[in-house]
Design an enzyme around this catalytic site. Structure first.
Site, mmCIF file in Angstrom:
data_model
loop_
_atom_site.group_PDB
_atom_site.id
_atom_site.type_symbol
_atom_site.label_atom_id
_atom_site.label_comp_id
_atom_site.label_asym_id
_atom_site.label_seq_id
_atom_site.Cartn_x
_atom_site.Cartn_y
_atom_site.Cartn_z
ATOM 1 N N ASP A 1 -1.379 -3.495 -1.148
ATOM 2 C CA ASP A 1 -2.410 -3.291 -0.122
ATOM 3 C C ASP A 1 -2.526 -4.449 0.866
ATOM 4 O O ASP A 1 -3.596 -4.723 1.406
ATOM 5 C CB ASP A 1 -3.789 -3.039 -0.790
ATOM 6 C CG ASP A 1 -3.737 -1.866 -1.737
ATOM 7 O OD1 ASP A 1 -2.976 -0.920 -1.463
ATOM 8 O OD2 ASP A 1 -4.447 -1.899 -2.757
ATOM 9 N N LYS B 1 1.052 -3.278 4.591
ATOM 10 C CA LYS B 1 2.470 -2.978 4.877
ATOM 11 C C LYS B 1 2.610 -1.821 5.860
ATOM 12 O O LYS B 1 3.415 -1.877 6.794
ATOM 13 C CB LYS B 1 3.209 -2.643 3.560
ATOM 14 C CG LYS B 1 3.185 -3.787 2.555
ATOM 15 C CD LYS B 1 3.783 -3.393 1.224
ATOM 16 C CE LYS B 1 2.956 -2.419 0.423
ATOM 17 N NZ LYS B 1 1.674 -2.942 -0.097
ATOM 18 N N GLY C 1 -0.461 3.642 -1.076
ATOM 19 C CA GLY C 1 -1.328 4.184 -0.028
ATOM 20 C C GLY C 1 -1.207 3.260 1.163
ATOM 21 O O GLY C 1 -1.715 2.144 1.125
ATOM 22 N N HIS C 2 -0.458 3.676 2.170
ATOM 23 C CA HIS C 2 -0.191 2.819 3.330
ATOM 24 C C HIS C 2 -0.956 3.358 4.535
ATOM 25 O O HIS C 2 -0.716 4.480 4.976
ATOM 26 C CB HIS C 2 1.320 2.770 3.611
ATOM 27 C CG HIS C 2 2.098 2.106 2.508
ATOM 28 N ND1 HIS C 2 3.445 1.903 2.556
ATOM 29 C CD2 HIS C 2 1.687 1.570 1.327
ATOM 30 C CE1 HIS C 2 3.844 1.283 1.439
ATOM 31 N NE2 HIS C 2 2.788 1.083 0.680
ATOM 32 N N GLN D 1 3.679 -1.194 -3.229
ATOM 33 C CA GLN D 1 3.029 -2.109 -4.167
ATOM 34 C C GLN D 1 3.216 -3.554 -3.667
ATOM 35 O O GLN D 1 3.293 -3.771 -2.477
ATOM 36 C CB GLN D 1 3.562 -1.934 -5.599
ATOM 37 C CG GLN D 1 3.147 -0.627 -6.265
ATOM 38 C CD GLN D 1 3.899 0.590 -5.781
ATOM 39 O OE1 GLN D 1 5.118 0.644 -5.865
ATOM 40 N NE2 GLN D 1 3.202 1.570 -5.273
ATOM 41 N N THR E 1 -6.867 5.727 -4.476
ATOM 42 C CA THR E 1 -7.811 6.163 -5.512
ATOM 43 C C THR E 1 -9.268 5.933 -5.116
ATOM 44 O O THR E 1 -10.160 6.408 -5.815
ATOM 45 C CB THR E 1 -7.552 5.389 -6.821
ATOM 46 O OG1 THR E 1 -7.675 3.983 -6.536
ATOM 47 C CG2 THR E 1 -6.165 5.669 -7.367
HETATM 48 P P1 GDP Z 1 -0.645 -1.239 2.298
HETATM 49 O O1 GDP Z 1 -0.695 -0.496 1.023
HETATM 50 O O2 GDP Z 1 0.006 -2.571 2.150
HETATM 51 O O3 GDP Z 1 -0.050 -0.460 3.437
HETATM 52 O O4 GDP Z 1 -2.160 -1.544 2.693
HETATM 53 P P2 GDP Z 1 -3.403 -0.503 2.622
HETATM 54 O O5 GDP Z 1 -3.274 0.444 3.745
HETATM 55 O O6 GDP Z 1 -3.552 0.046 1.261
HETATM 56 O O7 GDP Z 1 -4.616 -1.490 2.804
HETATM 57 C C1 GDP Z 1 -4.748 -2.293 3.920
HETATM 58 C C2 GDP Z 1 -6.083 -1.952 4.594
HETATM 59 O O8 GDP Z 1 -6.416 -2.968 5.517
HETATM 60 C C3 GDP Z 1 -6.039 -0.674 5.391
HETATM 61 O O9 GDP Z 1 -7.308 -0.091 5.376
HETATM 62 C C4 GDP Z 1 -5.687 -1.164 6.792
HETATM 63 O O10 GDP Z 1 -6.136 -0.285 7.811
HETATM 64 C C5 GDP Z 1 -6.448 -2.454 6.847
HETATM 65 N N1 GDP Z 1 -5.843 -3.521 7.671
HETATM 66 C C6 GDP Z 1 -4.551 -3.807 7.884
HETATM 67 N N2 GDP Z 1 -4.422 -4.937 8.615
HETATM 68 C C7 GDP Z 1 -5.668 -5.368 8.865
HETATM 69 C C8 GDP Z 1 -6.211 -6.493 9.545
HETATM 70 O O11 GDP Z 1 -5.511 -7.356 10.063
HETATM 71 N N3 GDP Z 1 -7.568 -6.603 9.577
HETATM 72 C C9 GDP Z 1 -8.391 -5.703 9.013
HETATM 73 N N4 GDP Z 1 -9.699 -5.903 9.068
HETATM 74 N N5 GDP Z 1 -7.919 -4.622 8.348
HETATM 75 C C10 GDP Z 1 -6.587 -4.466 8.281
HETATM 76 P P1 IMO Z 2 0.524 -0.018 -2.108
HETATM 77 O O1 IMO Z 2 1.934 0.391 -1.773
HETATM 78 C C1 IMO Z 2 -2.223 -1.679 -5.030
HETATM 79 C C2 IMO Z 2 -1.436 -0.795 -9.251
HETATM 80 C C3 IMO Z 2 -2.410 0.096 -9.979
HETATM 81 C C4 IMO Z 2 -2.272 -0.448 -11.393
HETATM 82 C C5 IMO Z 2 -0.784 -0.761 -11.475
HETATM 83 C C6 IMO Z 2 0.043 0.342 -12.127
HETATM 84 O O2 IMO Z 2 -0.511 0.795 -1.443
HETATM 85 O O3 IMO Z 2 0.349 -1.481 -1.917
HETATM 86 P P2 IMO Z 2 0.846 2.742 -11.378
HETATM 87 O O4 IMO Z 2 0.077 3.919 -10.835
HETATM 88 O O5 IMO Z 2 1.904 2.246 -10.475
HETATM 89 O O6 IMO Z 2 1.344 2.986 -12.774
HETATM 90 O O7 IMO Z 2 -0.259 1.577 -11.527
HETATM 91 O O8 IMO Z 2 -0.346 -0.961 -10.142
HETATM 92 N N1 IMO Z 2 -0.868 -0.213 -8.011
HETATM 93 C C7 IMO Z 2 -1.216 -0.597 -6.782
HETATM 94 N N2 IMO Z 2 -2.136 -1.498 -6.369
HETATM 95 N N3 IMO Z 2 -1.443 -1.051 -4.133
HETATM 96 C C8 IMO Z 2 -0.497 -0.180 -4.530
HETATM 97 O O9 IMO Z 2 0.390 0.361 -3.669
HETATM 98 C C9 IMO Z 2 -0.371 0.109 -5.906
HETATM 99 N N4 IMO Z 2 0.410 0.936 -6.632
HETATM 100 C C10 IMO Z 2 0.108 0.709 -7.910
HETATM 101 O O10 IMO Z 2 -3.716 -0.069 -9.471
HETATM 102 O O11 IMO Z 2 -2.968 -1.658 -11.514
HETATM 103 MG MG MG Z 3 -2.112 0.445 -0.220
#
Ligand code: GDP
Ligand code: IMO
Ligand code: MG
Length: 423
Positions: free
Chosen positions: A13, A16, A40-41, A230, A307
């Site tokens: 998270d 990416k 979840g991107h 991840q 989630t």
């Molecule tokens: P990923 O799994 O690495 O793609 O990241 P996620 O999408 O799960 O979580 C990143 C969250 O931070 C998302 O809600 C994005 O919209 C948000 N986000 C990304 N870059 C920034 C930033 O520079 N500032 C803020 N405030 N939010 C951001």
């Molecule tokens: P992105 O790509 C954050 C965590 C789960 C749990 C562990 C194992 O959005 O960054 P799994 O379902 O893979 O067996 O869970 O890994 N986890 C993540 N945490 N971002 C993710 O993906 C994750 N994918 C799995 O919360 O601790």
């Molecule tokens: Mg994510």
């Protein structure tokens, strides 16, 4: 040409999806190499917010080809009905997406097994996303998994039934009644019907040997970006095992997950949040349980994209960050969510741990080890606007660069595609 890599250096998270979307115009192909719907991107552009799970984050840019590589695992129902159908008004997925015939399928029983395994672990649970990740990769290495290419072969139905029945037996042997467990408001039999229909629908997509596609593209001078899911600290080899995911999330995973040789790896963009978050169980030395942790969660909107779970929040952990950079061979750092730290008087960064009566900056083997973070306190900055980085943020970045030995190339200051400062 070489394959550039973009991945997360923490526990996932990091942002990416956003940065892949920003960089896509510089690439011809965006390819996912591991993970599955546990990811979840999030992408924000033109007032839209989209969360992708299996589809690469290059899907919204004109002319980009997107590949789901052999190292990824696919739940056809989630991919088609919870992803593709929700974005079809924004992009033509079918023409832009290629899926590896060698990618493994997440069966409905894999999801139910994930639930049963976690329930059995009780207090020791991993905190899985319950998408069937662990059981599917288990079957892959146990050499009984089912791959996308199997859908086209006459033996698919028999193979499916045999594996499904084996799982059902396992679930019943563990003392669970599958019919009494609903996942995402669906009973097993409801989900299985939907899944089988979606698996049939998957055959209409462009399924091929994506390793040839990528290597031919590289030979023709095309540019490829591999998108990690991840984070490096959730890697099955080097993460805080067993509190990890079941795939190789580090740069090395690109080679096996796409079929590109190690000498074809180019730049490695490593993303880190300016602080840390983790969702699920497992060690997190700099976790904050106080109002500062809550402030980071609220300001950063730190709730899981897949989630909805609240993410655990804490200060930036430099020994872990340096460890990830070492494993990944990072060439460029990207600091995410710097805006979330706006308005703090002081910021702390962990530079080492006190552990077993000594100070160390290495991560010990034991996931239960109680590491007491040793902090350096740096000055915070006020909210800012435009492209002028406050001097305190410059100092914060310089401190990270000095510790890790790499330069920060981009600072992300908001969720939108356009909210970045290139240094
Ligand atoms: P990923 O799994 O690495 O793609 O990241 P996620 O999408 O799960 O979580 C990143 C969250 O931070 C998302 O809600 C994005 O919209 C948000 N986000 C990304 N870059 C920034 C930033 O520079 N500032 C803020 N405030 N939010 C951001
Ligand atoms: P992105 O790509 C954050 C965590 C789960 C749990 C562990 C194992 O959005 O960054 P799994 O379902 O893979 O067996 O869970 O890994 N986890 C993540 N945490 N971002 C993710 O993906 C994750 N994918 C799995 O919360 O601790
Ligand atoms: Mg994510």
């Amino acid at each position: 040409m070489k394959v550039d890599v973009l991945l997360g250096l923490q526990w996932g998270d990091e942002g990416k999806g956003k940065i892949v979307d920003v960089l896509t115009p510089q690439y011809d192909i965006i390819a996912r190499f591991q993970g599955g719907p546990n990811a979840g991107h999030t992408l924000n552009f033109e007032g839209e917010k989209v969360v992708l799970h299996t589809i690469p984050s290059g899907i919204f840019r004109k002319n980009s080809i997107n590949i789901i590589g052999n190292g990824v695992i696919i739940d056809p129902y989630i991919m088609i009905h919870e992803e593709i159908k929700t974005i079809q008004h924004l992009t033509d997925v079918k023409s832009k997406l290629y899926i590896s015939e060698k990618a493994h399928l997440i069966l409905p029983t894999h999801r139910w097994l994930d639930y049963v395994n976690e329930s059995t672990l009780g207090q020791n649970k991993i905190g899985s996303t319950l998408k069937g990740i662990g059981p599917t990769y288990t079957d892959k290495v146990r050499r009984c998994g089912i791959r996308v290419g199997d859908l086209f072969l006459p033996g698919f139905k028999d193979k499916y039934t045999a594996l499904r029945n084996r799982h059902l037996q396992q679930i019943s042997d563990m003392g669970f009644d599958i019919d009494s467990i609903k996942l995402g408001n669906k009973s097993f039999s409801e989900y299985e019907q939907l899944w089988l229909a979606a698996a049939e629908e998957l055959k209409q997509y462009q399924v091929c040997s994506t390793e040839y596609l990528i290597n031919k593209a590289l030979a023709e001078g095309k540019k490829v970006l591999a998108e990690g899911a991840q984070g490096s600290l959730l890697d099955v080899e080097f993460g805080s095992y067993p509190f990890v995911t079941s795939s190789c999330t580090i740069t090395a995973g690109v080679c096996a997950g796409l079929g590109v040789a190690p000498n074809k790896i180019g730049k490695v963009y490593g993303l880190f949040k300016a602080y840390c978050t983790r969702v699920g169980e497992g060690p997190f030395p700099t976790e904050l349980f106080d109002s500062t942790g809550e402030e980071l969660r609220q300001k950063g909107g730190e709730f899981g994209s897949t989630t909805g779970r609240p993410r655990r929040c804490g200060w930036l952990d430099l020994p872990h960050l340096r460890y990830a950079c070492m494993l990944d061979g990072v060439t460029e750092l990207i600091m995410m969510k710097a805006d979330v730290l706006n308005g703090f008087d002081e910021l702390k960064v962990c530079t080492s741990y006190s552990y077993n009566n000594r100070i160390t900056d290495e991560i010990p083997f034991d996931p239960q080890a109680r590491l007491v973070p040793q902090y350096q306190t740096l000055k915070g900055w006020k909210a800012f606007s435009g492209n002028e980085i406050p001097s305190q943020m410059k100092d914060y970045i310089a401190f990270v660069e000095q510790y890790v030995g790499l330069k920060v190339k981009i600072v992300s200051v908001g969720p939108d595609r356009n909210e970045n400062i290139v240094l």
